[in-house]
Write an enzyme that holds these catalytic residues in place. Structure first.
Site, PDB file in Angstrom:
ATOM      1  CG  ASP A  35      45.289  70.679  31.283  1.00 21.05           C
ATOM      2  OD1 ASP A  35      46.091  71.370  31.884  1.00 21.05           O
ATOM      3  OD2 ASP A  35      44.841  69.578  31.535  1.00 21.05           O
ATOM      4  CB  SER A  40      49.141  68.383  31.017  1.00 23.33           C
ATOM      5  OG  SER A  40      48.558  69.645  31.174  1.00 23.33           O
ATOM      6  CG  ASP A  63      44.197  78.688  37.061  1.00 18.46           C
ATOM      7  OD1 ASP A  63      43.140  78.070  37.637  1.00 18.46           O
ATOM      8  OD2 ASP A  63      45.432  78.300  37.438  1.00 18.46           O
ATOM      9  CB  ALA A  86      41.684  70.873  36.540  1.00 15.73           C
ATOM     10  CE  LYS A  89      49.255  62.852  39.505  1.00  9.97           C
ATOM     11  NZ  LYS A  89      49.179  61.664  38.933  1.00  9.97           N
ATOM     12  CB  SER A 129      41.681  60.844  46.016  1.00 10.33           C
ATOM     13  OG  SER A 129      42.877  60.090  46.153  1.00 10.33           O
ATOM     14  CE1 TYR A 153      44.933  64.884  45.459  1.00 11.29           C
ATOM     15  CE2 TYR A 153      45.776  62.874  46.826  1.00 11.29           C
ATOM     16  CZ  TYR A 153      44.907  63.567  45.562  1.00 11.29           C
ATOM     17  OH  TYR A 153      44.384  62.851  44.554  1.00 11.29           O
ATOM     18  CE  LYS A 157      41.372  65.595  44.259  1.00 11.88           C
ATOM     19  NZ  LYS A 157      40.649  66.157  42.902  1.00 11.88           N
ATOM     20  CG  LEU A 204      55.280  53.092  43.055  1.00  6.01           C
ATOM     21  CD1 LEU A 204      56.952  53.074  43.287  1.00  6.01           C
ATOM     22  CD2 LEU A 204      54.665  51.909  43.785  1.00  6.01           C
ATOM     23  CB  VAL A 221      61.635  51.391  48.593  1.00  4.69           C
ATOM     24  CG1 VAL A 221      60.297  50.636  49.430  1.00  4.69           C
ATOM     25  CG2 VAL A 221      61.688  50.797  47.331  1.00  4.69           C
TER      26      VAL A 221
HETATM   27  C1  UD1 Z   1      48.061  59.425  46.272  1.00  3.65           C
HETATM   28  C2  UD1 Z   1      46.734  59.191  46.879  1.00  3.65           C
HETATM   29  C3  UD1 Z   1      45.783  58.651  45.811  1.00  3.65           C
HETATM   30  C4  UD1 Z   1      45.963  59.454  44.727  1.00  3.65           C
HETATM   31  C5  UD1 Z   1      47.375  59.529  43.926  1.00  3.65           C
HETATM   32  C6  UD1 Z   1      47.358  60.338  42.716  1.00  3.65           C
HETATM   33  C7  UD1 Z   1      47.106  58.774  49.148  1.00  3.65           C
HETATM   34  C8  UD1 Z   1      47.297  57.941  50.183  1.00  3.65           C
HETATM   35  N1  UD1 Z   1      47.142  58.274  48.075  1.00  3.65           N
HETATM   36  O1  UD1 Z   1      48.448  58.275  46.115  1.00  3.65           O
HETATM   37  O2  UD1 Z   1      44.585  58.710  46.333  1.00  3.65           O
HETATM   38  O3  UD1 Z   1      45.034  58.914  43.795  1.00  3.65           O
HETATM   39  O4  UD1 Z   1      48.205  60.157  44.923  1.00  3.65           O
HETATM   40  O5  UD1 Z   1      48.018  59.940  41.990  1.00  3.65           O
HETATM   41  O6  UD1 Z   1      47.523  59.850  49.346  1.00  3.65           O
HETATM   42  N2  UD1 Z   1      56.659  55.446  46.592  1.00  3.65           N
HETATM   43  C9  UD1 Z   1      57.855  55.085  46.804  1.00  3.65           C
HETATM   44  N3  UD1 Z   1      58.843  55.725  46.060  1.00  3.65           N
HETATM   45  C10 UD1 Z   1      58.448  56.483  45.235  1.00  3.65           C
HETATM   46  C11 UD1 Z   1      57.229  57.114  44.962  1.00  3.65           C
HETATM   47  C12 UD1 Z   1      56.005  56.499  45.805  1.00  3.65           C
HETATM   48  O7  UD1 Z   1      58.170  54.320  47.570  1.00  3.65           O
HETATM   49  O8  UD1 Z   1      59.426  57.273  44.676  1.00  3.65           O
HETATM   50  C13 UD1 Z   1      55.415  54.843  47.447  1.00  3.65           C
HETATM   51  C14 UD1 Z   1      54.813  55.612  48.381  1.00  3.65           C
HETATM   52  O9  UD1 Z   1      55.276  55.729  49.445  1.00  3.65           O
HETATM   53  C15 UD1 Z   1      53.234  54.994  48.440  1.00  3.65           C
HETATM   54  C16 UD1 Z   1      53.276  53.970  46.952  1.00  3.65           C
HETATM   55  O10 UD1 Z   1      54.635  54.051  46.361  1.00  3.65           O
HETATM   56  O11 UD1 Z   1      53.390  54.015  49.478  1.00  3.65           O
HETATM   57  C17 UD1 Z   1      52.180  54.740  46.091  1.00  3.65           C
HETATM   58  O12 UD1 Z   1      52.675  56.175  46.130  1.00  3.65           O
HETATM   59  P1  UD1 Z   1      52.328  57.319  45.073  1.00  3.65           P
HETATM   60  O13 UD1 Z   1      52.174  56.423  43.573  1.00  3.65           O
HETATM   61  O14 UD1 Z   1      52.819  58.442  45.013  1.00  3.65           O
HETATM   62  O15 UD1 Z   1      50.460  57.239  45.423  1.00  3.65           O
HETATM   63  P2  UD1 Z   1      49.891  57.512  46.832  1.00  3.65           P
HETATM   64  O16 UD1 Z   1      50.594  58.535  47.545  1.00  3.65           O
HETATM   65  O17 UD1 Z   1      49.488  56.346  47.213  1.00  3.65           O
END
Ligand code: UD1
Length: 351
Positions: A35, A40, A63, A86, A89, A129, A153, A157, A204, A221
């Site tokens: 890593d 991390s 790296d 690695a 994401k 992904s 991203y 992939k 999220l 959101v």
């Molecule tokens: C992305 C990738 C997924 C990957 C993941 C890695 C896409 C569509 N998906 O997930 O393949 O496994 O990253 O971790 O590219 N959100 C909010 N507020 C926040 C953060 C996120 O509302 O502060 C919303 C985002 O807009 C999204 C959902 O939560 O609709 C999930 O977001 P996130 O956790 O970043 O994952 P993805 O973007 O779906």
């Protein structure tokens, strides 16, 4: 089945990588972890070892684009197979720093492949992904859905997958298992390991967890005008322990035959952003504040897996749900309000 015994894990200190190290150690594999700690900390290995009750075989700070250093690791250890996590994401971040994403994700993979090739290692489990499907629309997506990446991203992939397909086509001795995971979340049930991104979380679940512990004021959101029942985007969240169990099962199936196979990993159940906020609020025992913000560039309305293929072929299926993910993520966050770095350091000896 003749599973590989020594497995090199790239990104071994990361969120999924660290949980994978536990899972592999628990199942008798020798683990070599590399890593660069860009997102991390090496502190996780002491925790991995504490949970597993076994030592990681060796830990290297490097790296993977640094081929001479990576090559030296392959010289020192008789690696049977590689699990390649690695990578960067975060969708949003990738739109701001595309070159960094292609360099790390694609350049890292080609450097790894060249090094594996030079050392006669031909078995790879690749962390892909669901992001490759892009804006594929409503309903569960199976592996035949044509990829349509919508962010650097996602494109990185998808490019890696195409490179791996070409490698398998040209070199029939290779076995590559590409796992397209949907949204891994949660934490190890011990509370010792979890998701601890550097800086402001892009994803999220870690953001919500930091709101819950009082490190961030409220969740933004991103978009409430999506064509979904509550207007917020829907994802298929998959417990990190289910995710890493699938990798361990994949290693058991590397000897099924050469070539490249691609499988979705998900639950088949979609949850909206507001569903996640509600589930996390239940887990932490108080309603979590949120505000409406504009859509995030590169995001799509809905991504839910049809993961029936991997169940059919390997018998793997997830056993944990969103409630489990929030409970475990909250346990980790509660025990580590400021993440690993904020916790008492345990000395870790490099082997
Ligand atoms: C992305 C990738 C997924 C990957 C993941 C890695 C896409 C569509 N998906 O997930 O393949 O496994 O990253 O971790 O590219 N959100 C909010 N507020 C926040 C953060 C996120 O509302 O502060 C919303 C985002 O807009 C999204 C959902 O939560 O609709 C999930 O977001 P996130 O956790 O970043 O994952 P993805 O973007 O779906």
């Amino acid at each position: 089945m003749n599973a590989p015994s020594t497995v090199l894990v790239t990104g071994g200190a990361g969120f999924i990588g660290s949980h994978a190290c536990v899972e592999l150690l628990d199942h008798g594999f020798e683990v070599i972890a590399v890593d660069n700690y860009s997102n991390s900390t090496p502190q996780v290995y002491a925790r991995v070892e504490r949970i597993a009750g076994r030592f990681v075989g060796a830990v290297y700070e490097l790296d993977i684009r640094d081929r001479p250093t990576l090559s030296a690791v392959f010289d020192r250890h008789s690696v049977d197979a590689v699990v390649h996590f690695a990578a960067h994401k975060a969708t949003g971040e990738s739109t701001r720093m595309p070159v960094e994403y292609y360099d790390t994700n694609v350049g890292g993979t080609t450097a790894l492949l060249r090094t594996m090739h030079e050392h006669g290692v031909h078995q790879l489990v690749f962390s892909s992904s669901c992001t490759v499907y892009g804006d594929a629309g409503h309903g569960p997506l199976d592996e035949t859905t044509p990829p349509r990446p919508t962010s650097p991203y996602a494109a990185s992939k998808w490019i890696c997958e195409q490179i791996l397909a070409d490698v398998c086509h040209r070199h029939p001795e290779y076995t590559v298992l590409c796992l397209r995971y949907f949204n891994p979340a949660g934490a190890h049930p011990s509370g010792l390991l979890g998701e601890d991104p550097r800086g402001t979380p892009e994803n999220l679940m870690p953001y919500v967890a930091q709101v819950a512990v009082g490190r961030r004021e409220q969740l933004r959101v991103f978009g409430t005008d999506y064509p979904t029942p509550d207007g917020t985007a829907i994802r298929d969240y998959l417990h990190v322990m289910d995710t890493v169990e699938a990798h361990r099962v994949a290693l058991d199936h590397l000897d099924d035959g050469p070539g490249m196979r691609v499988y979705n990993l998900g639950t088949g159940k979609g949850s909206s952003v507001l569903d996640v906020v509600a589930a996390f609020s239940d887990a932490c025992g108080r309603p979590l504040p949120s505000e409406v913000a504009p859509r995030r560039p590169g995001d799509v309305a809905e991504l839910v897996a049809d993961a029936s293929a991997v169940t059919r072929v390997w018998g793997w299926r997830p056993t944990r749900d969103l409630t489990d993910m929030c409970r475990d993520a909250w346990r980790f966050q509660r025990l580590h309000p400021r993440g690993y770095e904020g916790s008492a350091r345990r000395p870790h000896t490099k082997h």
